[in-house]
Scaffold this motif. Sequence first.
Motif, PDB file in Angstrom:
ATOM      1  N   ASN A   1       1.725   2.517   3.834  1.00 32.23           N
ATOM      2  CA  ASN A   1       0.910   2.229   2.660  1.00 32.23           C
ATOM      3  C   ASN A   1       1.424   3.040   1.469  1.00 32.23           C
ATOM      4  O   ASN A   1       1.512   2.537   0.340  1.00 32.23           O
ATOM      5  CB  ASN A   1      -0.557   2.568   2.944  1.00 32.23           C
ATOM      6  N   LEU A   2       1.766   4.298   1.737  1.00 31.89           N
ATOM      7  CA  LEU A   2       2.322   5.168   0.708  1.00 31.89           C
ATOM      8  C   LEU A   2       3.628   4.599   0.164  1.00 31.89           C
ATOM      9  O   LEU A   2       3.869   4.605  -1.048  1.00 31.89           O
ATOM     10  CB  LEU A   2       2.535   6.566   1.285  1.00 31.89           C
ATOM     11  N   ILE A   3       4.473   4.104   1.055  1.00 32.92           N
ATOM     12  CA  ILE A   3       5.754   3.533   0.626  1.00 32.92           C
ATOM     13  C   ILE A   3       5.529   2.337  -0.292  1.00 32.92           C
ATOM     14  O   ILE A   3       6.157   2.223  -1.355  1.00 32.92           O
ATOM     15  CB  ILE A   3       6.594   3.124   1.850  1.00 32.92           C
ATOM     16  N   GLY A   4       4.625   1.445   0.102  1.00 31.49           N
ATOM     17  CA  GLY A   4       4.326   0.285  -0.729  1.00 31.49           C
ATOM     18  C   GLY A   4       3.770   0.688  -2.080  1.00 31.49           C
ATOM     19  O   GLY A   4       4.120   0.112  -3.117  1.00 31.49           O
ATOM     20  N   ALA A   5       2.891   1.698  -2.091  1.00 31.68           N
ATOM     21  CA  ALA A   5       2.288   2.163  -3.341  1.00 31.68           C
ATOM     22  C   ALA A   5       3.334   2.781  -4.259  1.00 31.68           C
ATOM     23  O   ALA A   5       3.323   2.559  -5.476  1.00 31.68           O
ATOM     24  CB  ALA A   5       1.180   3.174  -3.039  1.00 31.68           C
ATOM     25  N   VAL A   6       4.241   3.568  -3.694  1.00 34.52           N
ATOM     26  CA  VAL A   6       5.290   4.201  -4.497  1.00 34.52           C
ATOM     27  C   VAL A   6       6.202   3.152  -5.119  1.00 34.52           C
ATOM     28  O   VAL A   6       6.579   3.249  -6.291  1.00 34.52           O
ATOM     29  CB  VAL A   6       6.115   5.181  -3.636  1.00 34.52           C
ATOM     30  N   VAL A   7       6.552   2.130  -4.332  1.00 36.37           N
ATOM     31  CA  VAL A   7       7.460   1.085  -4.830  1.00 36.37           C
ATOM     32  C   VAL A   7       6.857   0.381  -6.040  1.00 36.37           C
ATOM     33  O   VAL A   7       7.518   0.222  -7.079  1.00 36.37           O
ATOM     34  CB  VAL A   7       7.776   0.067  -3.718  1.00 36.37           C
ATOM     35  N   PHE A   8       5.580  -0.049  -5.932  1.00 30.71           N
ATOM     36  CA  PHE A   8       5.014  -0.754  -7.081  1.00 30.71           C
ATOM     37  C   PHE A   8       4.790   0.191  -8.253  1.00 30.71           C
ATOM     38  O   PHE A   8       4.980  -0.207  -9.415  1.00 30.71           O
ATOM     39  CB  PHE A   8       3.691  -1.444  -6.756  1.00 30.71           C
TER      40      PHE A   8
END
Length: 283
Positions: A235-242
């Motif tokens: 979830n953190l990875i997805g949040a960082v990407v956007f």
Amino acid sequence: MKLKISYEKSKHWRHIQNKKVILTIYLVLRILVVATMVAQFFNGNYENVMLCVLTLVLFMLPSFCERRLHIDLPDTLEVIVLLFIFSAEILGEIQEFYILIPGWDTVLHTLNGFLCAAIGFSIVNILNEDKRTSMHLSPFYMAVTAFCFSMTIGVLWEFFEWGMDHLAGLDMQKDTVLTGFNTVMLDPQGRNVAYHVRNVTDTILVFADGSTMSMGLGGYLDIGLMDTMKDLLVNLIGAVVFSFFGYFYVKSKGKGKVARNFIPNVLEHPVNGAETPEKQEEK
């Protein structure tokens, strides 16, 4: 940045019913959900029937948000949201893709982090551009807010999974088989020193009546911790990407190609008492 849309165009809001591609996807998914619901009803799986009903309700959220909030959702965002709901509820839960396909849960949690960051970023972006508010965050703080919003939703979801497991007897926090772990509870002297357990090949359950059962899983059964931490990590990875794309979207004043597909446009509509373009033309 918030795109200005004239009143002439705003009266033609592009709801889901008027978008041919989205309408096709929407109808196909609804037909599949209804077919699944009928099959689950005749199989006596009434819990899955309710899950199908919930899915049909969730399918209406994009169109509802457009009408109530006077916004235009990008086509890409609508399609991904619809497919995400179908993949999580119908394929993941009912068709058991969470078990049958390794990584299915991981992919969805990563996408969830990305989408929630997009939602959080959009909320801040709309408030940032609204002349009625005094909030003017910099691109950096907009990205940070989007990231925090996404992680908060992720944590709340894990609370929900834990609650359903303990209160409703479900297994939403999937278990993981481990061959080793560390614990202070097995320290011979009872101190706060980690005791290392390694090369576990089986776990034997001992019941109150003295009977035993070998689990035969090839290791120790972790009940949800590894699954929860993995979900929060992706979830953190997805949040960082956007948040990264969102930052440059604002810095470039709305020219970012990726973020643009996930940030709604606010529709302009006439203020009370103001003349519409049609009335002006009549004069």
